[in-house]
Design a protein around this motif. Sequence first.
Motif, PDB file in Angstrom:
ATOM      1  N   ALA A   8       3.276  12.701  -8.700  1.00 12.18           N
ATOM      2  CA  ALA A   8       2.989  11.429  -8.043  1.00 12.18           C
ATOM      3  C   ALA A   8       2.334  10.451  -9.009  1.00 12.18           C
ATOM      4  N   ILE A   9       1.323  10.914  -9.736  1.00  9.13           N
ATOM      5  CA  ILE A   9       0.615  10.024 -10.660  1.00  9.13           C
ATOM      6  C   ILE A   9       1.545   9.583 -11.785  1.00  9.13           C
ATOM      7  N   GLU A  10       2.334  10.509 -12.306  1.00  7.14           N
ATOM      8  CA  GLU A  10       3.247  10.162 -13.395  1.00  7.14           C
ATOM      9  C   GLU A  10       4.278   9.128 -12.939  1.00  7.14           C
ATOM     10  N   ALA A  11       4.739   9.243 -11.685  1.00  9.03           N
ATOM     11  CA  ALA A  11       5.740   8.301 -11.171  1.00  9.03           C
ATOM     12  C   ALA A  11       5.184   6.894 -11.056  1.00  9.03           C
ATOM     13  N   LEU A  69       0.868  -1.172   0.000  1.00 10.26           N
ATOM     14  CA  LEU A  69       0.000   0.000   0.000  1.00 10.26           C
ATOM     15  C   LEU A  69       0.902   1.219   0.000  1.00 10.26           C
ATOM     16  N   LEU A  70       0.903   1.956  -1.106  1.00 14.53           N
ATOM     17  CA  LEU A  70       1.760   3.124  -1.275  1.00 14.53           C
ATOM     18  C   LEU A  70       0.887   4.370  -1.251  1.00 14.53           C
ATOM     19  N   LEU A  71       1.113   5.231  -0.263  1.00 14.34           N
ATOM     20  CA  LEU A  71       0.261   6.397  -0.044  1.00 14.34           C
ATOM     21  C   LEU A  71       1.037   7.680  -0.279  1.00 14.34           C
ATOM     22  N   PHE A  72       0.514   8.531  -1.151  1.00 11.48           N
ATOM     23  CA  PHE A  72       1.105   9.845  -1.393  1.00 11.48           C
ATOM     24  C   PHE A  72       0.271  10.885  -0.654  1.00 11.48           C
ATOM     25  N   GLY A  73       0.914  11.633   0.256  1.00  5.08           N
ATOM     26  CA  GLY A  73       0.216  12.660   1.010  1.00  5.08           C
ATOM     27  C   GLY A  73       0.194  12.336   2.488  1.00  5.08           C
ATOM     28  N   SER A  74      -0.285  13.305   3.275  1.00  2.00           N
ATOM     29  CA  SER A  74      -0.351  13.096   4.726  1.00  2.00           C
ATOM     30  C   SER A  74      -1.642  13.674   5.299  1.00  2.00           C
ATOM     31  N   SER A  75      -2.688  13.637   4.492  1.00  2.00           N
ATOM     32  CA  SER A  75      -3.982  14.135   4.935  1.00  2.00           C
ATOM     33  C   SER A  75      -4.552  13.212   6.007  1.00  2.00           C
ATOM     34  N   PRO A  76      -5.591  13.669   6.737  1.00  3.85           N
ATOM     35  CA  PRO A  76      -6.211  12.787   7.747  1.00  3.85           C
ATOM     36  C   PRO A  76      -6.683  11.458   7.172  1.00  3.85           C
ATOM     37  N   ALA A  77      -7.248  11.460   5.957  1.00  4.06           N
ATOM     38  CA  ALA A  77      -7.706  10.208   5.352  1.00  4.06           C
ATOM     39  C   ALA A  77      -6.537   9.258   5.096  1.00  4.06           C
ATOM     40  N   VAL A  78      -5.391   9.802   4.689  1.00  6.64           N
ATOM     41  CA  VAL A  78      -4.205   8.982   4.454  1.00  6.64           C
ATOM     42  C   VAL A  78      -3.719   8.368   5.762  1.00  6.64           C
ATOM     43  N   ARG A  79      -3.763   9.131   6.840  1.00  6.39           N
ATOM     44  CA  ARG A  79      -3.319   8.618   8.139  1.00  6.39           C
ATOM     45  C   ARG A  79      -4.193   7.437   8.585  1.00  6.39           C
ATOM     46  N   VAL A  80      -5.506   7.591   8.397  1.00  7.62           N
ATOM     47  CA  VAL A  80      -6.411   6.501   8.763  1.00  7.62           C
ATOM     48  C   VAL A  80      -6.178   5.288   7.865  1.00  7.62           C
ATOM     49  N   LEU A  81      -6.000   5.536   6.563  1.00  9.02           N
ATOM     50  CA  LEU A  81      -5.797   4.433   5.627  1.00  9.02           C
ATOM     51  C   LEU A  81      -4.515   3.676   5.946  1.00  9.02           C
ATOM     52  N   ALA A  82      -3.493   4.369   6.398  1.00 11.91           N
ATOM     53  CA  ALA A  82      -2.252   3.694   6.789  1.00 11.91           C
ATOM     54  C   ALA A  82      -2.502   2.740   7.947  1.00 11.91           C
ATOM     55  N   ARG A  83      -3.331   3.162   8.902  1.00  7.89           N
ATOM     56  CA  ARG A  83      -3.636   2.300  10.043  1.00  7.89           C
ATOM     57  C   ARG A  83      -4.455   1.092   9.605  1.00  7.89           C
ATOM     58  N   ILE A  84      -5.453   1.321   8.758  1.00  9.12           N
ATOM     59  CA  ILE A  84      -6.292   0.217   8.285  1.00  9.12           C
ATOM     60  C   ILE A  84      -5.455  -0.784   7.483  1.00  9.12           C
ATOM     61  N   GLY A  85      -4.651  -0.268   6.560  1.00 10.21           N
ATOM     62  CA  GLY A  85      -3.830  -1.149   5.737  1.00 10.21           C
ATOM     63  C   GLY A  85      -2.881  -1.988   6.563  1.00 10.21           C
ATOM     64  N   HIS A  86      -2.255  -1.379   7.551  1.00  9.84           N
ATOM     65  CA  HIS A  86      -1.341  -2.116   8.427  1.00  9.84           C
ATOM     66  C   HIS A  86      -2.084  -3.210   9.179  1.00  9.84           C
ATOM     67  N   ALA A  87      -3.278  -2.884   9.692  1.00  9.35           N
ATOM     68  CA  ALA A  87      -4.069  -3.864  10.433  1.00  9.35           C
ATOM     69  C   ALA A  87      -4.488  -5.029   9.550  1.00  9.35           C
ATOM     70  N   MET A  88      -4.601  -4.794   8.228  1.00  9.18           N
ATOM     71  CA  MET A  88      -5.017  -5.849   7.298  1.00  9.18           C
ATOM     72  C   MET A  88      -3.836  -6.602   6.703  1.00  9.18           C
ATOM     73  N   GLY A  89      -2.623  -6.282   7.168  1.00  9.57           N
ATOM     74  CA  GLY A  89      -1.457  -7.045   6.720  1.00  9.57           C
ATOM     75  C   GLY A  89      -0.750  -6.484   5.510  1.00  9.57           C
ATOM     76  N   TYR A  90      -1.123  -5.293   5.059  1.00  6.36           N
ATOM     77  CA  TYR A  90      -0.436  -4.675   3.932  1.00  6.36           C
ATOM     78  C   TYR A  90       0.895  -4.082   4.398  1.00  6.36           C
ATOM     79  N   ARG A  91       1.847  -4.018   3.492  1.00  5.70           N
ATOM     80  CA  ARG A  91       3.100  -3.329   3.764  1.00  5.70           C
ATOM     81  C   ARG A  91       2.908  -1.872   3.344  1.00  5.70           C
ATOM     82  N   VAL A  92       2.869  -0.984   4.305  1.00  6.94           N
ATOM     83  CA  VAL A  92       2.497   0.411   4.060  1.00  6.94           C
ATOM     84  C   VAL A  92       3.739   1.271   3.895  1.00  6.94           C
ATOM     85  N   GLU A  93       3.723   2.096   2.848  1.00  4.77           N
ATOM     86  CA  GLU A  93       4.769   3.086   2.621  1.00  4.77           C
ATOM     87  C   GLU A  93       4.102   4.427   2.321  1.00  4.77           C
TER      88      GLU A  93
END
Length: 324
Positions: A184-187, A116-140
């Motif tokens: 970010a999208i181009e990368a 799970l690769l997340l660009f940004g640090s908005s509140p939604a991104v912070r929550v998604l990082a927690r959810i992804g980690h809890a589901m076993g994803y490798r979060v970056e």
Amino acid sequence: MRPDLLTLAASLAAREERFALVTVVRRESPSSARVGDAALVTGAGDYHGWAGGGCTRSTVVREALRAIADGEPRLLSLSPEPEEGQRAGVVALPMTCDSGGTVEIYVEPVLPVARLLLFGSSPAVRVLARIGHAMGYRVEVVDPDADKASFPEAERVLQSIAPEGVPRGAHVLVATMGERDLDAIEAVAGSAPAYLGVIASGKRFAQLRDALRARGVSREALERIVAPAGLDIGARSPEEIAVSIMAQIVERRRRPAVDASGISAPAQAPREAIDPVCGMSVTIAGAGHTAEVNAVRYYFCCAGCRTKFLAEPSRYPAARAVRS
């Protein structure tokens, strides 16, 4: 399992390459396999180890590649009379070896940890990082203003990432809120992500799409982008938005892919040929027994079929061959 197979499996897993482990769990004479015999099949169709004779091997490779493709384990039963071995949860297949016998083989795909690769640090991104980690994803997380303390669940927090550093097959969200969206999208777009979602309004993404096309991003890559990201569940809060995005990622992983028209696309099956001697399907990738006659290549389940064919090729149908 043999130590060399364990070493190979560990090496492939460290490189995040897909493979399947194959284990004989039952056999009936006169099968040459023994309970506990094991093999490893790579995503390229390379076969290491031993799980039976040559004709068994071709079937195992084919089914292992299918397991790698769909991520589902399967129990195979190879028998001279497969209709008698029909049982729930078992894939019954013909045993074409001259020696006969029955063998049951468990095929287990080993896939890289979901990224799970997340660009940004908005509140939604912070929550998604927690959810992804809890589901076993490798979060970056990629954001020049973020740090590890802000994302304790993330394996890495990067200031930036080059296109060659984007993990292939990652699930990606761009939520930079209008800053660095294009970069970010181009990368990511050219790295074949499993999912690429963008938090942006329809009007904003239309502008982004035009700008990305001007930068040379292909139409096909642009059509795979999901914007606005997330399932339409009426989400409003950062927590709800994160849940809608994670649900969409899960939906993409667990359901068949759809093309631009919305029609389900079948999973790509391994390319196969038919052994002209015994009629058995042989996976072309990694095939160990082949012959070329008059610019036509034939594939065989075992050395015995190849020997029979070469002794009198005219006896066997060219329609079962693959032209070079």
